[in-house]
Design a protein around this motif. Structure first.
Motif, PDB file in Angstrom:
ATOM      1  N   GLN A 185     -23.564 -35.402 -61.122  1.00 22.03           N
ATOM      2  CA  GLN A 185     -24.540 -34.559 -60.440  1.00 22.03           C
ATOM      3  C   GLN A 185     -25.928 -35.109 -60.701  1.00 22.03           C
ATOM      4  OE1 GLN A 185     -24.200 -30.170 -60.470  1.00 22.03           O
ATOM      5  NE2 GLN A 185     -26.295 -30.136 -61.277  1.00 22.03           N
ATOM      6  N   LEU A 186     -26.754 -35.154 -59.645  1.00 24.23           N
ATOM      7  CA  LEU A 186     -28.126 -35.630 -59.749  1.00 24.23           C
ATOM      8  C   LEU A 186     -29.062 -34.560 -59.199  1.00 24.23           C
ATOM      9  CD1 LEU A 186     -30.292 -37.893 -60.163  1.00 24.23           C
ATOM     10  CD2 LEU A 186     -29.823 -38.577 -57.793  1.00 24.23           C
ATOM     11  N   SER A 187     -30.086 -34.220 -59.978  1.00 21.76           N
ATOM     12  CA  SER A 187     -31.102 -33.285 -59.516  1.00 21.76           C
ATOM     13  C   SER A 187     -32.475 -33.900 -59.740  1.00 21.76           C
ATOM     14  CB  SER A 187     -30.987 -31.941 -60.244  1.00 21.76           C
ATOM     15  OG  SER A 187     -31.158 -32.117 -61.646  1.00 21.76           O
ATOM     16  N   HIS A 188     -33.400 -33.556 -58.863  1.00 17.27           N
ATOM     17  CA  HIS A 188     -34.768 -34.083 -58.948  1.00 17.27           C
ATOM     18  C   HIS A 188     -35.753 -32.937 -58.809  1.00 17.27           C
ATOM     19  CE1 HIS A 188     -38.296 -36.536 -57.181  1.00 17.27           C
ATOM     20  NE2 HIS A 188     -38.269 -36.717 -58.485  1.00 17.27           N
ATOM     21  N   ASN A 189     -36.603 -32.776 -59.810  1.00 13.22           N
ATOM     22  CA  ASN A 189     -37.587 -31.683 -59.833  1.00 13.22           C
ATOM     23  C   ASN A 189     -36.917 -30.332 -59.616  1.00 13.22           C
ATOM     24  OD1 ASN A 189     -39.657 -33.530 -60.255  1.00 13.22           O
ATOM     25  ND2 ASN A 189     -40.131 -33.708 -58.063  1.00 13.22           N
ATOM     26  N   GLY A 190     -35.767 -30.131 -60.252  1.00 16.84           N
ATOM     27  CA  GLY A 190     -35.047 -28.868 -60.199  1.00 16.84           C
ATOM     28  C   GLY A 190     -34.175 -28.681 -58.977  1.00 16.84           C
ATOM     29  N   ARG A 191     -34.147 -29.628 -58.055  1.00 21.05           N
ATOM     30  CA  ARG A 191     -33.340 -29.506 -56.826  1.00 21.05           C
ATOM     31  C   ARG A 191     -32.151 -30.439 -56.903  1.00 21.05           C
ATOM     32  NH1 ARG A 191     -34.184 -32.460 -51.913  1.00 21.05           N
ATOM     33  NH2 ARG A 191     -33.008 -31.564 -50.186  1.00 21.05           N
ATOM     34  N   VAL A 192     -30.963 -29.900 -56.702  1.00 19.21           N
ATOM     35  CA  VAL A 192     -29.738 -30.703 -56.759  1.00 19.21           C
ATOM     36  C   VAL A 192     -29.661 -31.582 -55.512  1.00 19.21           C
ATOM     37  CG1 VAL A 192     -27.223 -30.670 -56.815  1.00 19.21           C
ATOM     38  CG2 VAL A 192     -28.521 -29.014 -58.170  1.00 19.21           C
ATOM     39  N   HIS A 194     -27.291 -34.595 -55.387  1.00 19.87           N
ATOM     40  CA  HIS A 194     -25.883 -35.000 -55.251  1.00 19.87           C
ATOM     41  C   HIS A 194     -25.037 -34.177 -56.213  1.00 19.87           C
ATOM     42  CE1 HIS A 194     -26.944 -38.477 -52.818  1.00 19.87           C
ATOM     43  NE2 HIS A 194     -27.791 -38.886 -53.745  1.00 19.87           N
ATOM     44  N   ARG A 195     -23.939 -33.661 -55.702  1.00 20.08           N
ATOM     45  CA  ARG A 195     -22.922 -33.026 -56.545  1.00 20.08           C
ATOM     46  C   ARG A 195     -21.583 -33.625 -56.133  1.00 20.08           C
ATOM     47  NH1 ARG A 195     -24.035 -27.984 -55.803  1.00 20.08           N
ATOM     48  NH2 ARG A 195     -25.165 -27.548 -57.749  1.00 20.08           N
ATOM     49  N   LEU A 196     -21.072 -34.525 -56.958  1.00 16.86           N
ATOM     50  CA  LEU A 196     -19.908 -35.325 -56.595  1.00 16.86           C
ATOM     51  C   LEU A 196     -18.739 -35.017 -57.533  1.00 16.86           C
ATOM     52  CD1 LEU A 196     -21.824 -38.719 -56.219  1.00 16.86           C
ATOM     53  CD2 LEU A 196     -21.236 -37.119 -54.397  1.00 16.86           C
ATOM     54  N   PRO A 197     -17.749 -34.271 -57.060  1.00 20.00           N
ATOM     55  CA  PRO A 197     -16.569 -34.027 -57.901  1.00 20.00           C
ATOM     56  C   PRO A 197     -15.703 -35.275 -57.981  1.00 20.00           C
ATOM     57  CG  PRO A 197     -16.254 -33.091 -55.715  1.00 20.00           C
ATOM     58  CD  PRO A 197     -17.660 -33.611 -55.751  1.00 20.00           C
ATOM     59  N   PRO A 198     -14.848 -35.375 -58.981  1.00 25.24           N
ATOM     60  CA  PRO A 198     -13.930 -36.525 -59.041  1.00 25.24           C
ATOM     61  C   PRO A 198     -13.023 -36.539 -57.809  1.00 25.24           C
ATOM     62  CG  PRO A 198     -13.919 -35.276 -61.098  1.00 25.24           C
ATOM     63  CD  PRO A 198     -14.665 -34.452 -60.110  1.00 25.24           C
ATOM     64  N   GLY A 199     -12.690 -37.732 -57.342  1.00 24.95           N
ATOM     65  CA  GLY A 199     -11.846 -37.849 -56.157  1.00 24.95           C
ATOM     66  C   GLY A 199     -11.431 -39.270 -55.907  1.00 24.95           C
ATOM     67  N   SER A 200     -10.934 -39.524 -54.715  1.00 22.84           N
ATOM     68  CA  SER A 200     -10.470 -40.859 -54.342  1.00 22.84           C
ATOM     69  C   SER A 200     -11.665 -41.746 -54.003  1.00 22.84           C
ATOM     70  CB  SER A 200      -9.542 -40.770 -53.137  1.00 22.84           C
ATOM     71  OG  SER A 200     -10.256 -40.311 -51.996  1.00 22.84           O
ATOM     72  N   PRO A 201     -11.469 -43.070 -54.022  1.00 23.40           N
ATOM     73  CA  PRO A 201     -12.559 -43.964 -53.618  1.00 23.40           C
ATOM     74  C   PRO A 201     -13.075 -43.673 -52.211  1.00 23.40           C
ATOM     75  CG  PRO A 201     -10.851 -45.207 -54.748  1.00 23.40           C
ATOM     76  CD  PRO A 201     -10.316 -43.816 -54.558  1.00 23.40           C
ATOM     77  N   ALA A 202     -12.166 -43.375 -51.268  1.00 21.69           N
ATOM     78  CA  ALA A 202     -12.603 -43.102 -49.894  1.00 21.69           C
ATOM     79  C   ALA A 202     -13.471 -41.853 -49.824  1.00 21.69           C
ATOM     80  CB  ALA A 202     -11.390 -42.967 -48.978  1.00 21.69           C
TER      81      ALA A 202
END
Length: 613
Positions: A185-192, A194-202
């Motif tokens: 998960q990436l947030s910038h200045n308090g705003r999310v 990217h939220r990336l759960p584990p999954g397949s490469p595709a």
């Protein structure tokens, strides 16, 4: 000069930071890689003011023992290698033990960590190295604030907040693409962001590169000895004006390697315009002993022990995937997948290799059941040939050779039952003398006849000119006027032109006569074609350069020899073109990278007309 003296540890670390810590993204890279090496399953990144004000990375990895926290901030202290043999078989992202010390020398840094089995966490301050108890679940939190606060001259070289954040976002994407099994998960200045759960490469590629990239890409999967290449390579229609969508990973490490970049670029040579750049996400796996990752301070470059073998493996793997015809996947893909793809260019399915007419091998699509072959016979003297099976099936008599009227209504021929129908189906009509409309089992196929014929001619010219080309003598030589430069180019490159099947000679002080042409180009506009060839030959007159750039000349010949817009084709000619496309490598794109055909499924048509809604 003053006397020689030993530098202080702080100054040594600040000098090292000049190599390791170029900008906030460099800090994020080092800390993220440490979190990955710790065996984390979830990593959270928080940025403030593009990473200049703060970078906080929290993970749930193995953590650091209290006694090791002080060593973690020392130079050349690491848990990842111990001997030279470890260095030659590096399997982790980091290994030098310089990053945390360099970061702590130019920013306010703290590390809070709790090792497995510890009663509580411990926090170390990077400035005074003091240890204090802290509250934290298992894992580690690295907090880096006020980058370059003690070296203001370096801070002046940083860019705007938006620019620095963009670099951090790109670094985050690289790590996320390399490890789809880790939630990030990436947030910038308090705003999310990217939220990336584990999954397949595709799934991870679609989340970061977009569904559009995945729909216009082909899956790469190749193995050869100790080398393995996987990932996705875009079709030329998805090309970019810059290299911002090129990601290459070696054993999970993002690299910018000239050898690998050149190999991929060469694989796109015949299908992508020189000013455009392909998009790809590729993963190369090999024995760690076969690659040296200790050649760059930021570990962005690598050196291969068998560089030529690696180059050829990557080149042929990508080229083979791009050479597959999209027609071969129409029948293989389920209808649901076709509807999801929407444009007919989805991810490549498994293909089979089988012989086609002319003794060549096609990897695009398997032959239909029942022994029926839809491969077209090689056209004679540049004419589009039609195989006997198509002619017999469609029941064409002599009247079928009459050119179609632009307004004629043509009944759709019924498709055979079972697997007997060819992937691109059968032609229905021409649209404004430019496009061919065909019906297959999936729906409607639209073909740009000039682009498709250009690719077919180009591939056949390459094959024919590898041996002795068949020549068509002209009953009446084609005579045309030229300038002094063209006359000189024709004389100097006479042997090269003869090797391509052209018999060219002077017919006057400023005239050339063409007495023979390659059989495949018998119906091409000879004067126009020859003028274009001579124009290119003037640019690189040396014979060895001409040989090296032969494919560029062949592409020019194919472009001028292909059928032109507004030429009315008969149904047999249109069907012969479809059969040739199915039997030709790289038939999905012309020589300039434009798509040659697209598919509209019945689901697409029903959705457009709102049927069933």
């Amino acid at each position: 000069m003053s006397v020689i003296h030993r530098l202080s540890d702080l100054l040594v670390n600040q000098i090292a930071a000049g190599e390791v810590v170029e900008r906030p993204a460099s800090v994020l890279k080092e800390v993220l890689e440490n979190a990955v090496d710790a065996g984390s399953r979830a990593i959270e990144v928080q940025l403030e003011q593009g990473g200049v004000r703060r970078i906080r990375v929290a993970d749930d990895g193995c953590g650091i023992d209290r006694d090791d926290l002080e060593l973690a901030l020392e130079r050349h202290a690491t848990s990842k290698i111990a001997t030279l043999d470890d260095l030659e078989h590096v399997g982790t992202m980091g290994f030098r033990g310089e990053a945390l010390a360099a970061i702590a020398a130019v920013a306010r840094t703290s590390i809070t960590s709790r090792a497995a089995g510890a009663s509580h966490a411990w926090r170390i301050d990077g400035s005074d190295r003091s240890l204090t108890p802290a509250a934290l679940n298992q894992g580690t939190v690295v907090d880096v604030a006020d980058l370059y606060y003690n070296t203001p001259a370096r801070r002046k070289f940083l860019k705007t907040e938006g620019t620095e954040y963009a670099h951090c976002d790109d670094m985050f994407r690289r790590v996320a693409l390399a490890r789809p099994d880790i939630g990030l998960q990436l947030s910038h200045n308090g705003r999310v962001i990217h939220r990336l759960p584990p999954g397949s490469p595709a799934t991870r590629v679609a989340a970061l590169m977009g569904d559009d990239f995945l729909q216009h890409a082909r899956e790469v999967s190749a193995e050869g000895g100790v080398l393995r290449l996987t990932g996705f390579a875009s079709l030329p229609a998805y090309s970019r004006a810059s290299r911002d969508a090129q990601f290459f990973f070696v054993n999970g490490r993002f690299v910018r390697d000239k050898l690998l970049t050149h190999a991929v670029r060469e694989a796109y040579t015949d299908i992508l315009h020189g000013s455009r750049h392909p998009a790809y996400v590729l993963f190369l796996e090999l024995d760690p002993a076969g690659v040296d990752v200790n050649v760059h301070p930021a570990k962005i470059e690598v050196r291969f022990r068998e560089s030529r073998a690696v180059h050829q493996f990557v080149y042929h793997a990508v080229k083979r995937v791009l050479a597959e015809s999209g027609a071969g996947r129409i029948e293989a893909e389920p209808a649901a997948a076709q509807a999801a793809a929407g444009a007919g260019f989805g991810i490549a399915a498994n293909t089979a290799t089988y012989p086609v007419a002319g003794g060549h091998t096609n990897t695009a699509s398997p032959p239909p059941a029942g022994g029926r072959s839809w491969g077209a016979a090689p056209p004679q003297q540049g004419q589009l040939a039609m195989d006997s099976a198509s002619r017999a099936y469609l029941g064409f008599a002599a009247r079928a050779q009459t050119p179609l009227s632009g307004t004629a209504n043509v009944a759709a021929p019924p498709l055979p039952d079972g697997d007997g129908a060819p992937p691109l189906g059968f032609a229905l009509a021409q649209l404004h003398g430019v496009y061919i409309l065909a019906q297959n089992r999936t729906g409607l196929v639209l073909v740009d006849m000039h682009a498709a014929h250009e690719r077919i001619l180009y591939e056949k010219l390459k094959t024919v000119l590898d041996g002795r080309p068949s020549v068509q003598r002209l009953l009446i030589p084609a005579v045309f006027s030229v300038g002094p430069k063209d006359m000189a180019a024709a004389e100097e490159c006479a042997d090269v032109l003869a090797g391509m099947g052209f018999d060219v000679g002077a017919a006057g002080p400023q005239e050339l006569a063409v007495r023979s042409v390659p059989a495949l180009l018998a119906n091409a506009p000879v004067a126009e074609l020859m003028r274009k060839l001579l124009e290119e030959l003037r640019e690189f007159p040396a014979s060895e350069v001409v040989t090296a750039r032969r494919n560029e000349l062949l592409a020019t010949m194919a472009c001028h020899g292909a059928v032109r817009a507004n030429r009315q084709l008969t149904l047999p000619e249109m069907n012969a073109l479809l059969r040739d496309m199915e039997a030709t490598e790289r038939a999905d794109q012309c020589n300039h990278g434009r798509p040659t055909w697209t598919q509209l499924t019945m689901a697409d048509l029903d959705r457009f007309f709102m049927r069933g809604q």
